[in-house]
Design a protein around this motif. Sequence first.
Motif, PDB file in Angstrom:
ATOM      1  N   TYR A 150      86.728 -89.025  21.501  1.00 52.10           N
ATOM      2  CA  TYR A 150      87.787 -88.500  20.841  1.00 52.10           C
ATOM      3  C   TYR A 150      88.892 -88.587  21.769  1.00 52.10           C
ATOM      4  O   TYR A 150      88.854 -88.092  22.849  1.00 52.10           O
ATOM      5  CB  TYR A 150      87.469 -86.946  20.465  1.00 52.10           C
ATOM      6  N   VAL A 161      86.426 -80.618  31.889  1.00 51.30           N
ATOM      7  CA  VAL A 161      85.043 -79.856  31.723  1.00 51.30           C
ATOM      8  C   VAL A 161      84.446 -79.337  33.120  1.00 51.30           C
ATOM      9  O   VAL A 161      84.018 -78.375  33.284  1.00 51.30           O
ATOM     10  CB  VAL A 161      83.912 -80.765  31.010  1.00 51.30           C
ATOM     11  N   GLN A 218      85.535 -76.325  29.535  1.00 48.88           N
ATOM     12  CA  GLN A 218      85.652 -76.710  28.173  1.00 48.88           C
ATOM     13  C   GLN A 218      84.717 -77.521  27.551  1.00 48.88           C
ATOM     14  O   GLN A 218      84.531 -78.637  27.703  1.00 48.88           O
ATOM     15  CB  GLN A 218      87.160 -77.554  27.767  1.00 48.88           C
ATOM     16  N   ALA A 219      83.570 -76.949  27.063  1.00 47.92           N
ATOM     17  CA  ALA A 219      82.447 -77.419  26.517  1.00 47.92           C
ATOM     18  C   ALA A 219      81.449 -76.648  25.373  1.00 47.92           C
ATOM     19  O   ALA A 219      81.590 -75.514  25.749  1.00 47.92           O
ATOM     20  CB  ALA A 219      81.620 -77.850  27.520  1.00 47.92           C
ATOM     21  N   ALA A 257      82.970 -74.954  18.384  1.00 50.30           N
ATOM     22  CA  ALA A 257      84.392 -75.895  18.739  1.00 50.30           C
ATOM     23  C   ALA A 257      85.390 -75.129  18.432  1.00 50.30           C
ATOM     24  O   ALA A 257      86.420 -75.335  19.400  1.00 50.30           O
ATOM     25  CB  ALA A 257      84.132 -77.214  17.889  1.00 50.30           C
ATOM     26  N   CYS A 302      88.753 -74.512  21.517  1.00 45.14           N
ATOM     27  CA  CYS A 302      89.878 -75.350  21.001  1.00 45.14           C
ATOM     28  C   CYS A 302      89.304 -76.955  21.031  1.00 45.14           C
ATOM     29  O   CYS A 302      90.176 -77.766  21.669  1.00 45.14           O
ATOM     30  CB  CYS A 302      90.904 -75.328  22.151  1.00 45.14           C
ATOM     31  N   ILE A 303      87.983 -77.238  20.742  1.00 38.01           N
ATOM     32  CA  ILE A 303      87.660 -78.687  20.607  1.00 38.01           C
ATOM     33  C   ILE A 303      87.885 -79.196  19.307  1.00 38.01           C
ATOM     34  O   ILE A 303      87.539 -78.311  18.351  1.00 38.01           O
ATOM     35  CB  ILE A 303      86.184 -78.546  21.254  1.00 38.01           C
ATOM     36  N   VAL A 344      79.354 -81.254  23.621  1.00 40.06           N
ATOM     37  CA  VAL A 344      80.571 -81.827  23.826  1.00 40.06           C
ATOM     38  C   VAL A 344      81.367 -81.405  24.968  1.00 40.06           C
ATOM     39  O   VAL A 344      81.249 -79.995  25.363  1.00 40.06           O
ATOM     40  CB  VAL A 344      81.561 -81.447  22.553  1.00 40.06           C
ATOM     41  N   ALA A 349      84.826 -81.880  27.656  1.00 37.38           N
ATOM     42  CA  ALA A 349      86.300 -82.244  27.678  1.00 37.38           C
ATOM     43  C   ALA A 349      86.231 -83.404  28.589  1.00 37.38           C
ATOM     44  O   ALA A 349      86.206 -83.005  29.906  1.00 37.38           O
ATOM     45  CB  ALA A 349      87.111 -81.199  27.966  1.00 37.38           C
ATOM     46  N   VAL A 359      94.352 -77.436  27.032  1.00 37.06           N
ATOM     47  CA  VAL A 359      93.330 -78.148  25.957  1.00 37.06           C
ATOM     48  C   VAL A 359      93.480 -79.546  26.353  1.00 37.06           C
ATOM     49  O   VAL A 359      94.483 -80.084  26.317  1.00 37.06           O
ATOM     50  CB  VAL A 359      93.782 -77.536  24.478  1.00 37.06           C
ATOM     51  N   TYR A 392      87.591 -86.092  24.483  1.00 34.45           N
ATOM     52  CA  TYR A 392      86.375 -85.412  24.545  1.00 34.45           C
ATOM     53  C   TYR A 392      85.042 -86.494  24.434  1.00 34.45           C
ATOM     54  O   TYR A 392      85.517 -87.764  24.015  1.00 34.45           O
ATOM     55  CB  TYR A 392      86.225 -84.403  23.292  1.00 34.45           C
ATOM     56  N   THR A 405      78.232 -71.970  24.216  1.00 32.76           N
ATOM     57  CA  THR A 405      79.231 -72.627  25.460  1.00 32.76           C
ATOM     58  C   THR A 405      78.558 -72.530  26.873  1.00 32.76           C
ATOM     59  O   THR A 405      78.152 -71.374  26.899  1.00 32.76           O
ATOM     60  CB  THR A 405      80.648 -72.172  25.334  1.00 32.76           C
TER      61      THR A 405
END
Length: 356
Positions: free
Chosen positions: A36, A61, A66-67, A98, A102-103, A140, A142, A151, A155, A196
Amino acid sequence: MSEIEVTKVGKVGVLPTDKNLGFGKIFTDHMFVMDYDSRKGWHSPRIIPYAEFSSLPAMIVFHYGQAIFEGMKAFRTVDNHINVFRPYEYLNRFNRSADFLCIPKMDVEQIHTALFQLLALEKDWVPGDPGTSLYIRPFVIASEPHLGVKVADSYKLFIILSPVGAYYETGFKPVSIKVEDKYVRATKGGLGQAKTPANYAMSLAAQQEAYADGFGQVLWLDAVHRKYIEEVGTMNIFFKINGEIITPELNGSILGGITRRTVLELSKSWGMKVSERQISIEEVFEAHTKGELEEVFGSGTAAVISPVGELSWKGQKIAINNNQTGEFSQKLFDYITSVQSGKIDDQLGWMEDVNC
């Protein structure tokens, strides 16, 4: 999502014997990957050989966590079909996680298609003996390299597969649980209801102390009053008191388990009285004193149903059902695993055939 590009391994691996499977240590030949970025959206879906992948030390990440991830299972049935347990519900929960992190959301239908294509390719990795399954791990991360809290703009999504045996090495036996009164895991408004890595990292210190004291799991209390029961480290929790099935209500700091939902649906269909409500640890111990605490058990994707034989809280220990697996816990475990393995009909529409 464009057509999925497939690159196969040169030499396929071999599924180990069931006694050598363990849990989460062996991986199949292939994995699904998709990228992404903020300009293209989700793009470049592909199935490639399971292998190391390149990363930069500055990936978000690694620094800001952020995962998200999920845990699902596929089963080889007695008539040699490959079935997945409640796939859409897990993938929808994946998207809810997600949101919290904020994914960018994924198209559930597209991820479902990718997963089933991967499973069809890896069908020979699905074990068939009782208690075994193919564990499915979508996640997922980051991937943008950036030092600074923000953010991410890029990804990577992966789906990896792992043939597994029983989650607990001791098998389907009651576990001993320590009620945690020193640490807290999550609070309302935080990440407790998202799947998460941060949630699980927070549980490690308490879990290690519990292991050192001879316990198999930790039961978390709420972060404010330190008295209301929330969940076990890897499971939701249930209490059978005077014939009533009670589980803590989803309050913003508890992960809404798919197996939890399954237990609630089954219990109601069997005519049990079921309550989702706030329940304190004092109430549980008082019920035991009165002879009303009949069973305690956990529910989760990995272990399915895990009977609890002992609770320890502030130096007090109580044995539940003489530290034996309860009749209702056994009934739930037998029914759910029999549906998953195809031994009995799937009357509630939980299973989806891969059709490979």
